[in-house]
Scaffold this motif. Sequence first.
Motif, short mmCIF file in Angstrom:
data_model
loop_
_atom_site.label_atom_id
_atom_site.label_comp_id
_atom_site.label_asym_id
_atom_site.label_seq_id
_atom_site.Cartn_x
_atom_site.Cartn_y
_atom_site.Cartn_z
N THR A 1 -18.26 -1.97 4.98
CA THR A 1 -17.21 -2.67 4.65
C THR A 1 -17.53 -4.19 4.46
O THR A 1 -17.20 -4.77 3.20
CB THR A 1 -16.19 -2.81 5.68
OG1 THR A 1 -15.77 -1.29 6.12
CG2 THR A 1 -15.15 -3.63 5.46
N ILE B 1 -7.81 -1.22 4.61
CA ILE B 1 -7.86 0.11 4.89
C ILE B 1 -9.19 0.26 5.46
O ILE B 1 -9.39 0.87 6.66
CB ILE B 1 -7.37 1.11 3.70
CG1 ILE B 1 -5.89 0.99 3.40
CG2 ILE B 1 -7.85 2.46 4.37
CD1 ILE B 1 -5.36 1.68 2.30
N SER B 2 -10.21 -0.09 4.64
CA SER B 2 -11.33 0.36 5.30
C SER B 2 -11.80 -0.55 6.56
O SER B 2 -12.61 -0.15 7.36
CB SER B 2 -12.49 -0.03 3.91
OG SER B 2 -12.68 -1.38 4.05
N ILE C 1 0.81 -1.25 0.08
CA ILE C 1 -0.06 0.13 -0.06
C ILE C 1 0.97 1.19 0.17
O ILE C 1 1.95 1.36 0.69
CB ILE C 1 -0.91 -0.17 1.21
CG1 ILE C 1 -1.90 -1.31 1.08
CG2 ILE C 1 -1.66 1.32 1.41
CD1 ILE C 1 -2.71 -1.29 2.44
N SER D 1 -14.27 -4.16 -3.37
CA SER D 1 -13.08 -3.75 -3.03
C SER D 1 -11.99 -4.62 -3.26
O SER D 1 -12.19 -6.02 -3.36
CB SER D 1 -13.24 -3.62 -1.23
OG SER D 1 -13.62 -5.00 -0.70
N THR D 2 -10.82 -4.29 -3.42
CA THR D 2 -9.66 -4.97 -3.49
C THR D 2 -8.94 -5.19 -2.15
O THR D 2 -9.63 -4.98 -1.12
CB THR D 2 -8.47 -4.14 -4.21
OG1 THR D 2 -8.07 -3.23 -3.46
CG2 THR D 2 -8.91 -3.68 -5.74
N ASN E 1 -6.37 -4.54 -0.90
CA ASN E 1 -5.66 -3.31 -0.01
C ASN E 1 -6.84 -2.47 0.58
O ASN E 1 -6.70 -1.85 1.54
CB ASN E 1 -4.58 -2.42 -0.91
CG ASN E 1 -3.33 -3.41 -1.29
OD1 ASN E 1 -3.10 -4.17 -0.34
ND2 ASN E 1 -2.57 -2.74 -2.13
N SER E 2 -7.75 -2.10 -0.02
CA SER E 2 -8.91 -1.09 0.08
C SER E 2 -9.62 -1.97 1.44
O SER E 2 -10.33 -1.21 2.35
CB SER E 2 -9.76 -0.71 -1.31
OG SER E 2 -10.40 -1.81 -1.50
N ARG E 3 -9.89 -3.17 1.30
CA ARG E 3 -10.49 -3.72 2.41
C ARG E 3 -9.67 -3.59 3.59
O ARG E 3 -10.28 -3.58 4.71
CB ARG E 3 -10.84 -5.39 1.79
CG ARG E 3 -11.49 -6.18 2.99
CD ARG E 3 -11.62 -7.66 2.60
NE ARG E 3 -12.27 -8.33 3.85
CZ ARG E 3 -11.86 -8.71 4.82
NH1 ARG E 3 -10.73 -8.36 5.28
NH2 ARG E 3 -12.74 -9.19 5.96
#
Length: 325
Positions: A265, A281-282, A28, A274-275, A277-279
């Motif tokens: 989420t 972070i979220s 990230i 969501s990818t 990485n985004s998962r």
Amino acid sequence: MSSLNASFSLNISVVRPEYFFILGLSGIPYSNLYYIFIFIIYFITVIGNFLVILLIVLDRSLHSPKYIGVFNLALADIGETNALIPNMMKTFLFDSQYISYNACLVNMFFVFLFSSMQSLTLVVMAYDRLIAICLPLRYHVIVNNTSMISIFSAVFMFNSIIVASMVSLVTNISFCKSNVIQSYFCDHGPMFRMACNDNNINKIMGFLYTTLYLIAPMLVIFLSYLGIFLVVSKIATWERRLKALKTCVSHLLLVGIYFLPIFFTYLTSLLLFSTSNSRVISTSLAYAIPPMLNPIIYVLNTAEIKNTIRKGFKNRSLPIETVSK
């Protein structure tokens, strides 16, 4: 693959790794800045919730059913935060993303135990508001310190059994494909998806956990406030309606900042929006920010806690001679 296979040990028909590799924020951009941001959140969360706990313990006027709920929520906030963020900071400070098999299961237990306590504490607090507004004359008979302590003790035992059952089922998973967890902690979902044997029972348990601690609490709280609004709508004057609803503002804010990010989420994960990485972070923000905001909301929106803080500052500002008299 040889190094991965070397890390596995065979236990009857179940393949268990000696350790897991927690992917976390690997790959990230600007992850170091995010770690610093999370540490600031951690610091504010621990200090804020500790001060709320201290105020409730020291001020006898706050020894009431409502603040027993606030006290339990603050304890759950501190517990969840300490189960999650120090492990993230270990990765940042020591570049260590490995965790032993047993330590991973312990981490999973405490994260989900304190998260479930947060969820059901908000349900109990909704029950407190429902009785206070809909049955005000019977409130002190139905809701008192003893009954609230009993309810929270029962909730803690219930949550411990459910979470322990969920964690124990993970021990039946064979991890013969990978030992890399696509999360920033020992998350149940990413772990059971790595199974190379039948993981249906873990899928069912994951669904049960989501139902018990996300869907059902949201439904119960919604129905509680539906009852509250129906009762308030029958009050004759706007002034009395607003006074009744004002006692619910803090709780409604807590419900919103806890459930909405987690629900969003889960929804994006289920719909594959969501990818990885985004998962990460979220999810980390959904778990980290509500415990930080909870004490701030109660300090700013609760007259009793603000009065306790004012009294504390006034007592400290009095001259020593005045205090001694």
